[in-house]
Design a protein around this motif. Structure first.
Motif, PDB file in Angstrom:
ATOM      1  N   SER A   1     -30.625 -62.471  -5.198  1.00  0.00           N
ATOM      2  CA  SER A   1     -32.088 -62.508  -5.215  1.00  0.00           C
ATOM      3  C   SER A   1     -32.656 -61.467  -4.256  1.00  0.00           C
ATOM      4  CB  SER A   1     -32.585 -63.899  -4.790  1.00  0.00           C
ATOM      5  OG  SER A   1     -32.312 -64.108  -3.413  1.00  0.00           O
ATOM      6  N   LYS A   2     -33.942 -61.219  -4.411  1.00  0.00           N
ATOM      7  CA  LYS A   2     -34.644 -60.312  -3.508  1.00  0.00           C
ATOM      8  C   LYS A   2     -34.490 -60.782  -2.062  1.00  0.00           C
ATOM      9  CE  LYS A   2     -39.066 -59.420  -4.352  1.00  0.00           C
ATOM     10  NZ  LYS A   2     -40.558 -59.305  -4.307  1.00  0.00           N
ATOM     11  N   ARG A   3     -34.767 -62.057  -1.819  1.00  0.00           N
ATOM     12  CA  ARG A   3     -34.684 -62.600  -0.456  1.00  0.00           C
ATOM     13  C   ARG A   3     -33.274 -62.457   0.108  1.00  0.00           C
ATOM     14  NH1 ARG A   3     -38.133 -65.451   2.302  1.00  0.00           N
ATOM     15  NH2 ARG A   3     -37.406 -66.490   4.184  1.00  0.00           N
TER      16      ARG A   3
ATOM     17  N   VAL B   1     -27.575 -56.453   9.005  1.00  0.00           N
ATOM     18  CA  VAL B   1     -26.818 -55.263   9.432  1.00  0.00           C
ATOM     19  C   VAL B   1     -27.535 -54.535  10.565  1.00  0.00           C
ATOM     20  CG1 VAL B   1     -25.657 -54.929   7.216  1.00  0.00           C
ATOM     21  CG2 VAL B   1     -27.725 -53.610   7.728  1.00  0.00           C
ATOM     22  N   LEU B   2     -28.817 -54.819  10.757  1.00  0.00           N
ATOM     23  CA  LEU B   2     -29.571 -54.204  11.861  1.00  0.00           C
ATOM     24  C   LEU B   2     -29.366 -55.057  13.109  1.00  0.00           C
ATOM     25  CD1 LEU B   2     -32.844 -53.329   9.936  1.00  0.00           C
ATOM     26  CD2 LEU B   2     -30.996 -51.767  10.586  1.00  0.00           C
ATOM     27  N   THR B   3     -28.200 -54.927  13.697  1.00  0.00           N
ATOM     28  CA  THR B   3     -27.781 -55.824  14.777  1.00  0.00           C
ATOM     29  C   THR B   3     -28.621 -55.714  16.047  1.00  0.00           C
ATOM     30  OG1 THR B   3     -26.115 -54.218  15.449  1.00  0.00           O
ATOM     31  CG2 THR B   3     -25.408 -55.973  13.945  1.00  0.00           C
ATOM     32  N   SER B   4     -29.380 -54.634  16.203  1.00  0.00           N
ATOM     33  CA  SER B   4     -30.185 -54.483  17.417  1.00  0.00           C
ATOM     34  C   SER B   4     -31.544 -55.186  17.313  1.00  0.00           C
ATOM     35  CB  SER B   4     -30.389 -52.998  17.727  1.00  0.00           C
ATOM     36  OG  SER B   4     -31.130 -52.384  16.689  1.00  0.00           O
ATOM     37  N   ILE B   5     -31.827 -55.778  16.166  1.00  0.00           N
ATOM     38  CA  ILE B   5     -33.120 -56.436  15.948  1.00  0.00           C
ATOM     39  C   ILE B   5     -32.859 -57.871  15.495  1.00  0.00           C
ATOM     40  CG2 ILE B   5     -35.303 -56.342  14.687  1.00  0.00           C
ATOM     41  CD1 ILE B   5     -34.746 -53.461  14.027  1.00  0.00           C
ATOM     42  N   ASP B   6     -33.723 -58.778  15.908  1.00  0.00           N
ATOM     43  CA  ASP B   6     -33.627 -60.171  15.481  1.00  0.00           C
ATOM     44  C   ASP B   6     -33.836 -60.254  13.968  1.00  0.00           C
ATOM     45  OD1 ASP B   6     -33.887 -62.870  14.975  1.00  0.00           O
ATOM     46  OD2 ASP B   6     -35.622 -63.154  16.286  1.00  0.00           O
ATOM     47  N   PRO B   7     -32.826 -60.696  13.210  1.00  0.00           N
ATOM     48  CA  PRO B   7     -32.954 -60.740  11.748  1.00  0.00           C
ATOM     49  C   PRO B   7     -34.084 -61.651  11.266  1.00  0.00           C
ATOM     50  CG  PRO B   7     -30.882 -61.751  12.446  1.00  0.00           C
ATOM     51  CD  PRO B   7     -31.517 -61.160  13.662  1.00  0.00           C
ATOM     52  N   ASP B   8     -34.397 -62.699  12.013  1.00  0.00           N
ATOM     53  CA  ASP B   8     -35.490 -63.586  11.621  1.00  0.00           C
ATOM     54  C   ASP B   8     -36.832 -62.855  11.683  1.00  0.00           C
ATOM     55  OD1 ASP B   8     -33.773 -65.718  11.153  1.00  0.00           O
ATOM     56  OD2 ASP B   8     -33.972 -66.480  13.200  1.00  0.00           O
TER      57      ASP B   8
ATOM     58  N   GLU C   1     -39.328 -62.013   8.570  1.00  0.00           N
ATOM     59  CA  GLU C   1     -40.736 -62.399   8.633  1.00  0.00           C
ATOM     60  C   GLU C   1     -41.642 -61.219   8.261  1.00  0.00           C
ATOM     61  OE1 GLU C   1     -43.643 -63.488  12.289  1.00  0.00           O
ATOM     62  OE2 GLU C   1     -41.716 -64.538  12.260  1.00  0.00           O
ATOM     63  N   VAL C   2     -41.379 -60.065   8.854  1.00  0.00           N
ATOM     64  CA  VAL C   2     -42.204 -58.873   8.621  1.00  0.00           C
ATOM     65  C   VAL C   2     -42.057 -58.371   7.183  1.00  0.00           C
ATOM     66  CG1 VAL C   2     -42.381 -56.419   9.231  1.00  0.00           C
ATOM     67  CG2 VAL C   2     -42.289 -58.149  11.032  1.00  0.00           C
ATOM     68  N   VAL C   3     -40.827 -58.255   6.723  1.00  0.00           N
ATOM     69  CA  VAL C   3     -40.583 -57.673   5.396  1.00  0.00           C
ATOM     70  C   VAL C   3     -41.036 -58.623   4.287  1.00  0.00           C
ATOM     71  CG1 VAL C   3     -38.797 -56.815   3.825  1.00  0.00           C
ATOM     72  CG2 VAL C   3     -38.764 -56.150   6.238  1.00  0.00           C
ATOM     73  N   MET C   4     -40.757 -59.906   4.429  1.00  0.00           N
ATOM     74  CA  MET C   4     -41.182 -60.852   3.387  1.00  0.00           C
ATOM     75  C   MET C   4     -42.703 -60.999   3.352  1.00  0.00           C
ATOM     76  SD  MET C   4     -38.510 -61.427   1.695  1.00  0.00           S
ATOM     77  CE  MET C   4     -39.191 -62.622   0.533  1.00  0.00           C
ATOM     78  N   ALA C   5     -43.376 -60.876   4.503  1.00  0.00           N
ATOM     79  CA  ALA C   5     -44.842 -60.898   4.507  1.00  0.00           C
ATOM     80  C   ALA C   5     -45.372 -59.742   3.672  1.00  0.00           C
ATOM     81  CB  ALA C   5     -45.378 -60.834   5.940  1.00  0.00           C
ATOM     82  N   ARG C   6     -44.740 -58.573   3.800  1.00  0.00           N
ATOM     83  CA  ARG C   6     -45.151 -57.416   2.995  1.00  0.00           C
ATOM     84  C   ARG C   6     -44.856 -57.660   1.510  1.00  0.00           C
ATOM     85  NH1 ARG C   6     -46.139 -54.946  -0.457  1.00  0.00           N
ATOM     86  NH2 ARG C   6     -46.463 -52.734  -0.783  1.00  0.00           N
ATOM     87  N   GLU C   7     -43.703 -58.256   1.198  1.00  0.00           N
ATOM     88  CA  GLU C   7     -43.342 -58.535  -0.196  1.00  0.00           C
ATOM     89  C   GLU C   7     -44.329 -59.502  -0.845  1.00  0.00           C
ATOM     90  OE1 GLU C   7     -41.033 -57.231  -2.355  1.00  0.00           O
ATOM     91  OE2 GLU C   7     -40.657 -55.807  -0.733  1.00  0.00           O
TER      92      GLU C   7
ATOM     93  N   ILE D   1     -38.125 -50.377  -2.005  1.00  0.00           N
ATOM     94  CA  ILE D   1     -38.250 -49.916  -0.616  1.00  0.00           C
ATOM     95  C   ILE D   1     -39.013 -50.976   0.180  1.00  0.00           C
ATOM     96  CG2 ILE D   1     -38.896 -48.022   0.921  1.00  0.00           C
ATOM     97  CD1 ILE D   1     -39.059 -46.194  -1.535  1.00  0.00           C
ATOM     98  N   PRO D   2     -38.353 -52.104   0.474  1.00  0.00           N
ATOM     99  CA  PRO D   2     -39.016 -53.096   1.322  1.00  0.00           C
ATOM    100  C   PRO D   2     -39.252 -52.488   2.705  1.00  0.00           C
ATOM    101  CG  PRO D   2     -36.705 -53.685   0.961  1.00  0.00           C
ATOM    102  CD  PRO D   2     -36.994 -52.492   0.107  1.00  0.00           C
ATOM    103  N   HIS D   3     -40.396 -52.804   3.287  1.00  0.00           N
ATOM    104  CA  HIS D   3     -40.726 -52.154   4.559  1.00  0.00           C
ATOM    105  C   HIS D   3     -41.680 -53.003   5.385  1.00  0.00           C
ATOM    106  CE1 HIS D   3     -43.739 -50.876   1.589  1.00  0.00           C
ATOM    107  NE2 HIS D   3     -44.595 -50.912   2.592  1.00  0.00           N
ATOM    108  N   GLY D   4     -41.805 -52.610   6.651  1.00  0.00           N
ATOM    109  CA  GLY D   4     -42.737 -53.284   7.530  1.00  0.00           C
ATOM    110  C   GLY D   4     -42.779 -52.630   8.897  1.00  0.00           C
ATOM    111  N   ARG D   5     -43.816 -53.030   9.634  1.00  0.00           N
ATOM    112  CA  ARG D   5     -43.988 -52.542  11.004  1.00  0.00           C
ATOM    113  C   ARG D   5     -43.509 -53.602  11.969  1.00  0.00           C
ATOM    114  NH1 ARG D   5     -49.793 -51.546   9.728  1.00  0.00           N
ATOM    115  NH2 ARG D   5     -49.667 -49.966   8.134  1.00  0.00           N
TER     116      ARG D   5
END
Length: 145
Positions: A16-18, A27-34, A38-44, A57-61
């Motif tokens: 699934s998308k999620r 895979v972005l181990t330097s950032i909290d995956p939660d 939150e940021v990317v799914m809010a954009r989706e 191209i899922p994205h977010g700030r």
């Protein structure tokens, strides 16, 4: 380098998308995956970032992010991403940018979309033999500035 080999998933099996966004967040181990989720799914929720031609191209700030980052998943069978053309997505490139850099966010999104709309570039992404080759391909085409 915006996309490192460590941030590439060559053979996602997410169903699934999620699930694929979750894989990329992890895979972005330097950032909290939660926080990434939150940021990317809010954009989706505003509208799918599936741009057609088997690409999303899922994205977010992200607050407190020092520099833009990319993560890439390649899905051989394709995953439903609610893309604008209704087709399954095979190439998912997640872009995260510092919260304060709107201009850079838009520039990188435009570069990614421009490159990924070219069938020859998509073929190179799908045929790359390993994570390093994909990382190099993106570093040649997507300018970090």
């Amino acid at each position: 380098m915006l996309l490192t080999a460590e941030h590439v998933l060559l053979n996602s099996t997410a169903d699934s998308k999620r699930a694929v966004i979750t894989e990329l967040a992890e895979v972005l181990t330097s950032i909290d995956p939660d926080r990434v989720m939150e940021v990317v799914m809010a954009r989706e929720h505003l509208g799918s970032t599936g741009i057609g031609h088997g690409v999303a191209i899922p994205h977010g700030r992200m607050p407190d992010l020092a520099a833009p980052m990319l993560a890439l998943a390649r899905h051989i069978h394709g995953v439903d991403f609610d893309a604008i053309d209704g087709e399954p997505v095979h190439i998912i490139v997640m872009l995260l940018v510092p919260d304060s850099d709107d201009r850079r966010h838009l520039e990188l999104l435009a570069q990614l979309a421009r490159n990924l709309q070219q069938s020859s570039f998509r073929e190179q992404v799908m045929q790359a033999k390993n994570s390093r080759a994909l990382s190099n391909l993106f570093s040649e085409r997507i300018i970090a500035r």
